[in-house]
Design an enzyme around this catalytic site. Structure first.
Site, short mmCIF file in Angstrom:
data_model
loop_
_atom_site.label_atom_id
_atom_site.label_comp_id
_atom_site.label_asym_id
_atom_site.label_seq_id
_atom_site.Cartn_x
_atom_site.Cartn_y
_atom_site.Cartn_z
N ASP A 44 0.42 6.77 -11.52
CA ASP A 44 0.10 6.68 -10.10
C ASP A 44 -0.88 5.52 -9.90
O ASP A 44 -2.06 5.64 -10.25
CB ASP A 44 -0.53 7.99 -9.63
N GLU A 86 -4.25 3.05 -0.63
CA GLU A 86 -3.56 4.32 -0.37
C GLU A 86 -4.39 5.50 -0.83
O GLU A 86 -4.44 6.54 -0.18
CB GLU A 86 -2.20 4.33 -1.08
N HIS A 88 -4.81 10.97 -12.00
CA HIS A 88 -6.09 10.45 -11.50
C HIS A 88 -7.23 10.57 -12.51
O HIS A 88 -8.40 10.63 -12.13
CB HIS A 88 -6.49 11.15 -10.20
N GLU A 148 -2.76 1.44 8.58
CA GLU A 148 -3.20 0.34 9.44
C GLU A 148 -2.03 -0.58 9.78
O GLU A 148 -1.93 -1.09 10.90
CB GLU A 148 -4.34 -0.43 8.78
N ASP A 156 5.89 6.52 -5.00
CA ASP A 156 4.49 6.51 -5.40
C ASP A 156 4.43 6.59 -6.93
O ASP A 156 4.27 5.60 -7.62
CB ASP A 156 3.76 7.67 -4.74
N GLU A 202 0.07 1.22 12.37
CA GLU A 202 -0.63 1.19 13.67
C GLU A 202 -0.56 -0.19 14.30
O GLU A 202 -0.35 -0.32 15.52
CB GLU A 202 -2.09 1.62 13.48
#
Length: 725
Positions: free
Chosen positions: A361, A398, A526, A407, A427, A410
């Site tokens: 990841d 991310e 992670h 962003e 991902d 948007e």
């Protein structure tokens, strides 16, 4: 006055063809195109080379190595011949631990002597640039209290404790990872008045075959005891300074006080199971229920609320020293222009930033995306172009809160709503051999035909055949893959589907869920052990699953970019709604709404009307002359626009960032999804409200049920023959 062009379009649309369009029969399952060249062109050795470069150093968002990778990806895509490659940078609010004052969990005895101190970095991880253990956006500060074990930290877990008579006020809640998003754990803990939260990875999920050295990394993929899962706690997508508007230059940004109102309210710190044992072994109180028991060796899990007699008078301290910093982070945007519809976008993306080395990841997904671009660049040099434009996206930041993609969406929301065809997200490309697909309902069926073209792990059969055998389907029977049709919000697809109504696909190959039913994700997620070595020596030494992942991205992307008639299956939305309505009847939701005086029949009737409308629409388009390019484009635009009919202008109740009324993330688990989520959100806790608030909530429910009826009817009316309103 109607212009001549519009009039001709209406005439073309209303004409009945003398023959059906050649691909109408393939509308549901994708077209018959041969993809052998593309499948053979995927090179596992090239993917391996990409992964070496991507994962050789930690590359957190906003820091040196991530910026280097931005330039490396952009240069690579230019070399492969994409028509346009640009770097788009936003200045956004990030969060980092203090290098000079690491976050710690400590226990002090009754004499105020420190008797335990947590690891702030994994043992054996020596890279000076590897980040200390932390949860991004945690409230900073030092809190002491008595510990209480809250299982997975779900709403149901906290409610169970409350119903059993536990007052959690001022206690330090200890939860294990594995069921709900960590940000929801933090929010639940704050809502139940905990003073701080500690989250740990339990061997029951991350070291199933044992915690001895021979069973964990580097000898296997299971997690060692000091492995700590980092991650963000943000519950709102995007830059916290600019909720629901883009972080462009000179845009208004919330001040620090307003930002804090959007971030977690208590200190939160992650630890490994070696450290968790030090805390849990000192707990007193009742034994935790059987289904709350984990598998830390030699430990009976207790609820706590107090220390045991040997540790009476002790206190647990959580110290968080995170620093909020506004830093620049970039997206890389590569474009391959379409030959016939350059203004229609098929998008493929993956985020680039990682909490560490990120070999899985996200770099497994980045490596395959690089290979997709390489293969298409090679195809383009042979004279090919897609019919529709293909856009390749490497997202920044991310891991913090989907910031780069949010962003971007948007900023370009109008263009994406008007021109977007679909977005394919990858991902984590692989952590096993078994496809775990998710998508918008309209696209779910595409996995069946696509997996017939990609290769199995051994390469001696199609992945579809491999998958069918794994699921135990007899050879003579047809196999319909199970696809999650509410894709959650755990990655960069979220803003596309929930904000703009662009349908999405999310691709991931995972572990054997039959063999490891308790495992969620992959153990090294992670942590400092998510390395190239983990992939190269343990998970996928020959990069066969990476090959399948790249093949699947290519196969799906090319079908969407080149199909004459977009192969969406609109009736799947009616299926999702029907299933939700049946569930509401079975689980008492409709009974509760009726008890509250909220009418339910109108939404049920609207779903029936939608199904009839979709059936009539299919008959209508089957009679059109889709060899007329204007007619074809108009029908494709109608197909593209269907998903957007489900968007609520003001968003879901109290969740403006999610506009999709039918499928959206659960309010209580951002990783999960649910159908008609606003109903459950508004019903939650309604009986605990005071009379004034309860009446206001009932009014909200009535309004929302009305909104649902309106959007479902809007979808049905949208499918009428186009000359009609």
């Amino acid at each position: 006055m109607i212009s001549r062009g519009v009039l001709l379009a209406l005439i073309a649309i209303s004409c009945v063809a003398s023959r059906s369009f050649k691909s109408n029969q393939d509308l549901n399952d994708g077209g018959p195109t041969n993809y052998d060249w593309e499948m053979n062109a995927v090179d596992p050795n090239k993917i391996r080379e990409y992964l070496i470069e991507l994962s050789k150093e930690p590359h957190m968002a906003g820091l040196r190595r991530d910026k280097e990778l931005v330039e490396w990806i952009a240069d690579n895509w230019r070399t492969e011949g994409l028509d346009s490659v640009r770097i788009q940078t936003y200045s956004m609010l990030h969060d980092y631990p203090n290098k000079d004052n690491p976050n710690l969990v400590r226990i002090y005895n009754s004499a105020e002597e420190e008797v335990f101190r947590s690891h702030y970095k994994e043992e054996g991880v020596d890279d000076p640039n590897f980040v200390d253990a932390f949860n991004a956006y945690s409230k900073s500060g030092t809190v002491s209290g008595l510990p209480v074990y809250v299982n997975f930290g779900s709403i149901e877990d906290f409610q169970q404790l409350k119903a059993s008579g536990y007052d959690l006020t001022g206690l330090v809640c200890i939860a294990r990872y594995g069921k709900v998003f960590r940000g929801n754990i933090a929010e639940n803990a704050a809502n139940f008045n905990c003073s701080a939260a500690i989250i740990f990875s339990d061997p029951k999920q991350v070291a199933i075959e044992g915690t001895e050295p021979e069973h964990v990394y580097p000898n296997d993929f299971w997690l060692p005891g000091t492995g700590v899962q980092r991650g963000s706690l943000a519950l709102n997508d995007g830059d916290p300074q600019t909720p629901n508007w883009p972080s462009v230059e000179n845009a208004y940004r919330l001040d620090s006080e307003d930002v804090q109102a959007l971030l977690p309210r208590i200190p939160v710190q992650p630890i490994g199971y070696t450290d968790a044992k030090e805390i849990l072994s000192r707990l007193g109180g009742q034994d935790a229920p059987e289904d709350w028991q984990g598998e830390i060796p030699g430990l009976v899990y207790r609820i706590g609320g107090v220390f045991n007699s040997e540790n009476e008078g002790s206190r647990l301290e959580v110290m968080v020293n995170n620093i909020l910093e506004e830093k620049e982070s970039s997206n890389v945007v590569g474009v391959l222009y379409g030959s016939e519809e350059p203004d229609r976008y098929v998008m493929l993306g993956n985020h680039r930033d990682a909490w560490g080395f990120g070999a899985l990841d996200p770099s497994s997904g980045t490596a395959q995306l690089m290979e997709v671009v390489r293969v298409l660049g090679q195809k383009m040099r042979q004279g090919w172009r897609p019919k529709r434009t293909m856009i390749f996206l490497s997202w920044g930041s991310e891991e913090y809160s989907l910031m780069g993609s949010r962003e971007f969406v948007e900023e370009f929301q109008i263009q994406l709503e008007d021109r977007g065809v679909a977005y394919i997200n990858t991902d984590v490309c692989m952590s096993g051999e078994y496809l775990s697909p998710a998508s918008s309902p309209t696209l779910a069926h595409l996995f069946k035909s696509a997996t017939k073209d990609i290769w199995s792990p051994a390469g001696n059969e199609s992945y579809y055949e491999f998958w069918k055998r794994y699921e135990g389907v007899p050879e003579e029977e047809d196999f319909e893959p199970d696809v999650t049709m509410s894709p959650g919000a755990g990655s960069d697809h979220a803003s596309f589907i929930y904000l703009t109504g662009v349908p999405v696909i999310d691709i991931m190959f995972e572990h054997d869920y039959k063999k490891y039913p308790n495992m969620n994700g992959y153990p090294a997620y992670h942590t400092g052990f998510e390395t190239f070595r983990l992939v190269d020596e343990i998970y996928d030494p020959e990069f066969r699953m990476f090959r399948a992942c790249a093949q699947l991205n290519l196969r799906l992307g090319l079908e969407m970019a080149d199909a004459e008639l977009l192969p969406w299956r609109l009736e799947k939305y009616a299926d999702v709604m029907d299933a939700a309505i049946i569930d509401f009847g079975l689980n008492g939701v409709f009974d509760k709404l009726i008890e509250l005086g909220v009418p339910t029949k109108h939404i049920s009737e609207a779903v029936l009307r939608l199904r009839k409308s979709i059936t009539a629409w299919r008959e209508y388009i089957s009679a059109l002359d889709l060899s007329n390019p204007l007619t074809l484009r108009t029908i494709n635009d109608q197909i593209r626009g269907f998903e957007k009919t489900f968007l609520l202008k003001s968003g879901l109740p109290d969740r403006k960032q999610y506009r999709h009324a039918v499928i959206a993330p659960s309010k209580f688990d951002a990783y999960g999804g649910s159908a008609f989520p606003g109903i459950g959100d508004l019903l939650f806790g309604i009986d605990e409200l005071g009379e004034v608030d309860r009446l206001a909530r009932i009014k909200e429910l009535k309004m929302h049920i009305s909104d649902l009826m309106i959007v479902v009817d809007r979808a049905a009316k949208y499918l009428q023959p186009l000359p009609l309103l």
